[in-house]
Design an enzyme around this catalytic site. Sequence first.
Site, PDB file in Angstrom:
ATOM      1  N   MET A 137       0.843  -1.196   0.000  1.00 57.26           N
ATOM      2  CA  MET A 137       0.000   0.000   0.000  1.00 57.26           C
ATOM      3  C   MET A 137       0.883   1.252   0.000  1.00 57.26           C
ATOM      4  O   MET A 137       0.427   2.346   0.348  1.00 57.26           O
ATOM      5  CB  MET A 137      -0.934  -0.004   1.207  1.00 57.26           C
ATOM      6  CG  MET A 137      -1.907  -1.176   1.156  1.00 57.26           C
ATOM      7  SD  MET A 137      -3.437  -0.891   2.039  1.00 57.26           S
ATOM      8  CE  MET A 137      -2.837  -0.677   3.691  1.00 57.26           C
ATOM      9  N   GLY A 138       2.145   1.096  -0.371  1.00 52.05           N
ATOM     10  CA  GLY A 138       3.034   2.254  -0.460  1.00 52.05           C
ATOM     11  C   GLY A 138       3.504   2.735   0.900  1.00 52.05           C
ATOM     12  O   GLY A 138       3.458   1.994   1.882  1.00 52.05           O
ATOM     13  N   ALA A 139       3.931   4.024   0.944  1.00 50.60           N
ATOM     14  CA  ALA A 139       4.599   4.574   2.140  1.00 50.60           C
ATOM     15  C   ALA A 139       5.712   3.598   2.556  1.00 50.60           C
ATOM     16  O   ALA A 139       5.739   3.094   3.673  1.00 50.60           O
ATOM     17  CB  ALA A 139       3.610   4.826   3.275  1.00 50.60           C
ATOM     18  N   LEU A 140       6.591   3.385   1.605  1.00 51.83           N
ATOM     19  CA  LEU A 140       7.574   2.305   1.734  1.00 51.83           C
ATOM     20  C   LEU A 140       8.582   2.507   2.856  1.00 51.83           C
ATOM     21  O   LEU A 140       8.960   3.627   3.171  1.00 51.83           O
ATOM     22  CB  LEU A 140       8.368   2.163   0.430  1.00 51.83           C
ATOM     23  CG  LEU A 140       7.625   1.679  -0.799  1.00 51.83           C
ATOM     24  CD1 LEU A 140       8.632   1.239  -1.849  1.00 51.83           C
ATOM     25  CD2 LEU A 140       6.674   0.550  -0.502  1.00 51.83           C
ATOM     26  N   HIS A 141       9.000   1.374   3.403  1.00 55.77           N
ATOM     27  CA  HIS A 141      10.093   1.345   4.377  1.00 55.77           C
ATOM     28  C   HIS A 141      10.935   0.113   4.064  1.00 55.77           C
ATOM     29  O   HIS A 141      10.608  -0.659   3.131  1.00 55.77           O
ATOM     30  CB  HIS A 141       9.547   1.332   5.810  1.00 55.77           C
ATOM     31  CG  HIS A 141       8.484   0.302   6.044  1.00 55.77           C
ATOM     32  ND1 HIS A 141       8.739  -1.051   6.026  1.00 55.77           N
ATOM     33  CD2 HIS A 141       7.146   0.416   6.252  1.00 55.77           C
ATOM     34  CE1 HIS A 141       7.627  -1.718   6.246  1.00 55.77           C
ATOM     35  NE2 HIS A 141       6.627  -0.857   6.380  1.00 55.77           N
ATOM     36  N   GLY A 189      11.146  -2.686   5.408  1.00 51.45           N
ATOM     37  CA  GLY A 189      10.410  -3.960   5.482  1.00 51.45           C
ATOM     38  C   GLY A 189       9.878  -4.331   4.102  1.00 51.45           C
ATOM     39  O   GLY A 189      10.045  -5.465   3.639  1.00 51.45           O
ATOM     40  N   HIS A 190       9.259  -3.353   3.431  1.00 50.04           N
ATOM     41  CA  HIS A 190       8.768  -3.605   2.069  1.00 50.04           C
ATOM     42  C   HIS A 190       9.932  -3.993   1.152  1.00 50.04           C
ATOM     43  O   HIS A 190       9.837  -4.921   0.355  1.00 50.04           O
ATOM     44  CB  HIS A 190       8.118  -2.346   1.481  1.00 50.04           C
ATOM     45  CG  HIS A 190       6.869  -1.894   2.176  1.00 50.04           C
ATOM     46  ND1 HIS A 190       6.785  -0.699   2.861  1.00 50.04           N
ATOM     47  CD2 HIS A 190       5.636  -2.452   2.282  1.00 50.04           C
ATOM     48  CE1 HIS A 190       5.568  -0.537   3.337  1.00 50.04           C
ATOM     49  NE2 HIS A 190       4.843  -1.594   3.011  1.00 50.04           N
ATOM     50  N   SER A 223       4.243   1.436   7.918  1.00 45.70           N
ATOM     51  CA  SER A 223       3.931   2.745   7.328  1.00 45.70           C
ATOM     52  C   SER A 223       3.264   3.640   8.370  1.00 45.70           C
ATOM     53  O   SER A 223       3.431   4.852   8.360  1.00 45.70           O
ATOM     54  CB  SER A 223       2.988   2.564   6.144  1.00 45.70           C
ATOM     55  OG  SER A 223       3.541   1.644   5.233  1.00 45.70           O
TER      56      SER A 223
HETATM   57  P1  AMP Z   1       1.498  -2.876   3.477  1.00 40.38           P
HETATM   58  O1  AMP Z   1       2.035  -1.840   2.535  1.00 40.38           O
HETATM   59  O2  AMP Z   1       1.486  -2.440   4.895  1.00 40.38           O
HETATM   60  O3  AMP Z   1       0.195  -3.465   3.003  1.00 40.38           O
HETATM   61  O4  AMP Z   1       2.535  -4.072   3.451  1.00 40.38           O
HETATM   62  C1  AMP Z   1       2.910  -4.699   2.245  1.00 40.38           C
HETATM   63  C2  AMP Z   1       3.672  -5.970   2.573  1.00 40.38           C
HETATM   64  O5  AMP Z   1       4.832  -5.640   3.336  1.00 40.38           O
HETATM   65  C3  AMP Z   1       2.858  -6.941   3.422  1.00 40.38           C
HETATM   66  O6  AMP Z   1       3.093  -8.260   2.972  1.00 40.38           O
HETATM   67  C4  AMP Z   1       3.405  -6.703   4.806  1.00 40.38           C
HETATM   68  O7  AMP Z   1       3.267  -7.820   5.667  1.00 40.38           O
HETATM   69  C5  AMP Z   1       4.863  -6.433   4.501  1.00 40.38           C
HETATM   70  N1  AMP Z   1       5.499  -5.732   5.615  1.00 40.38           N
HETATM   71  C6  AMP Z   1       5.000  -4.663   6.289  1.00 40.38           C
HETATM   72  N2  AMP Z   1       5.829  -4.322   7.298  1.00 40.38           N
HETATM   73  C7  AMP Z   1       6.865  -5.185   7.264  1.00 40.38           C
HETATM   74  C8  AMP Z   1       8.037  -5.363   8.061  1.00 40.38           C
HETATM   75  N3  AMP Z   1       8.307  -4.584   9.094  1.00 40.38           N
HETATM   76  N4  AMP Z   1       8.890  -6.389   7.753  1.00 40.38           N
HETATM   77  C9  AMP Z   1       8.608  -7.208   6.702  1.00 40.38           C
HETATM   78  N5  AMP Z   1       7.513  -7.082   5.911  1.00 40.38           N
HETATM   79  C10 AMP Z   1       6.660  -6.091   6.190  1.00 40.38           C
END
Ligand code: AMP
Length: 284
Positions: free
Chosen positions: A30-34, A36-37, A190
Site C-alpha cells: 500500500m506504499g509509504a515504503l520502508h 520492510g517492504h 507505514s
Molecule cells: P502494506 O504496505 O502495509 O500493506 O505491506 C505490504 C507488505 O509488506 C505486506 O506483505 C506486509 O506484511 C509487509 N510488511 C510490512 N511491514 C513489514 C516489516 N516490518 N517487515 C517485513 N515485511 C513487512
Amino acid sequence: MIISKKPRELHDLLEKKRKEKFEIGFVPTMGALHDGHLSLVDAAKKQNKIVVCSLFVNPTQFNDPEDFKKYPVTLEKDILMFEGAGCDVLFIPAVEDIYPNGTNDLTHYDLGFLETVLEGKFRPGHFQGVCQVMARLLEIVLPNNLYLGQKDYQQCMVIKKIIELIGLRDEIKVNICPTLREEDGLAMSSRNTRLLPADRIKATTISKALRYVKENLKPGNTKKIKDEAMEMLLQKGFLIDYVEIANADTLDLVENWNGKQKVVALTAAFLNNVRLIDNMVINT
Ligand code: AMP
C-alpha cells in the site's frame, strides 16, 4: 522500471514474459515504503526473473474511514525506492481499475474461523477487503511467487486461504519474509510515521512485551503472562485490542500451553489513535 496503471496492459505484458518462461515474483503493497517492504522486493529479486510490485491503498480493507483518510501517501518517493530496489514492473492502479463495478456488492469470501479472532474480530470487514483486493491483483499478475511479511501474521494466513478459494493453490507459492525492525525493536510499519515523537519512544514497548512473553512463557496456563504483557502496555498509555498467544498454524487461542506446540504471541494496540500490530513466534 516499467510503471503500469492499467490491469489489461500489465496482464498482457506479463503474459509475454510467461511465454518466455520467466518466473514472476509479486510484492503487493500500500506504499509509504520502508525497509520492510524493500526486504520483500529483495527476496523476490533473488528468486525470480521478473519482479512485479503493486502500490494501491485499498479502500475496502479500511474498516475505519479515518484510518483510510490518514493513511500516509508518499508516491514520488516510493517510485524511486521501488526502482532502487530493483523492481521491474510497478503497478499503480486507480480504484476504478481494481473495482470496475464499484466497491459495493463485492464477493464475500468464507474465511471461517480466521475471520472471527484477533484482527478479524477487532477489524470487522477488514479481511474481506484484503481478499477482494488480493483476488483481483493475483488474477491480474498471476505470479509464480508471492512475497508477504510475517509482520501481518494473520493476513498471511488469510491470503493463503484466498489463493485456495480462487483455485490458484498449485500456481502460486507463498513466501513469508521475516519482520524487519527498527534498531530499538519497533516493527517497521507505514503507520509509524503517524506517531507523535513521544509516542514513537513508547511504541517500543510493543516488541518488548512480546519479547517478554517469548522469553518467559512456561507450560501451563497463559493468562498470567498475557496479563503481565498487557500491564507493560497499559503503563505506557496504550489502548489494547488484544494480547494473545495462539497456535502458530491455526491461530486457535492457547489458554493452556503444553510446552511443545508451536505458538505465536500477537498484539494490537493504539497509541493516540495510531493502531500498531506485531507478533513473535515463540518456539520456532
Ligand atoms: P502494506 O504496505 O502495509 O500493506 O505491506 C505490504 C507488505 O509488506 C505486506 O506483505 C506486509 O506484511 C509487509 N510488511 C510490512 N511491514 C513489514 C516489516 N516490518 N517487515 C517485513 N515485511 C513487512
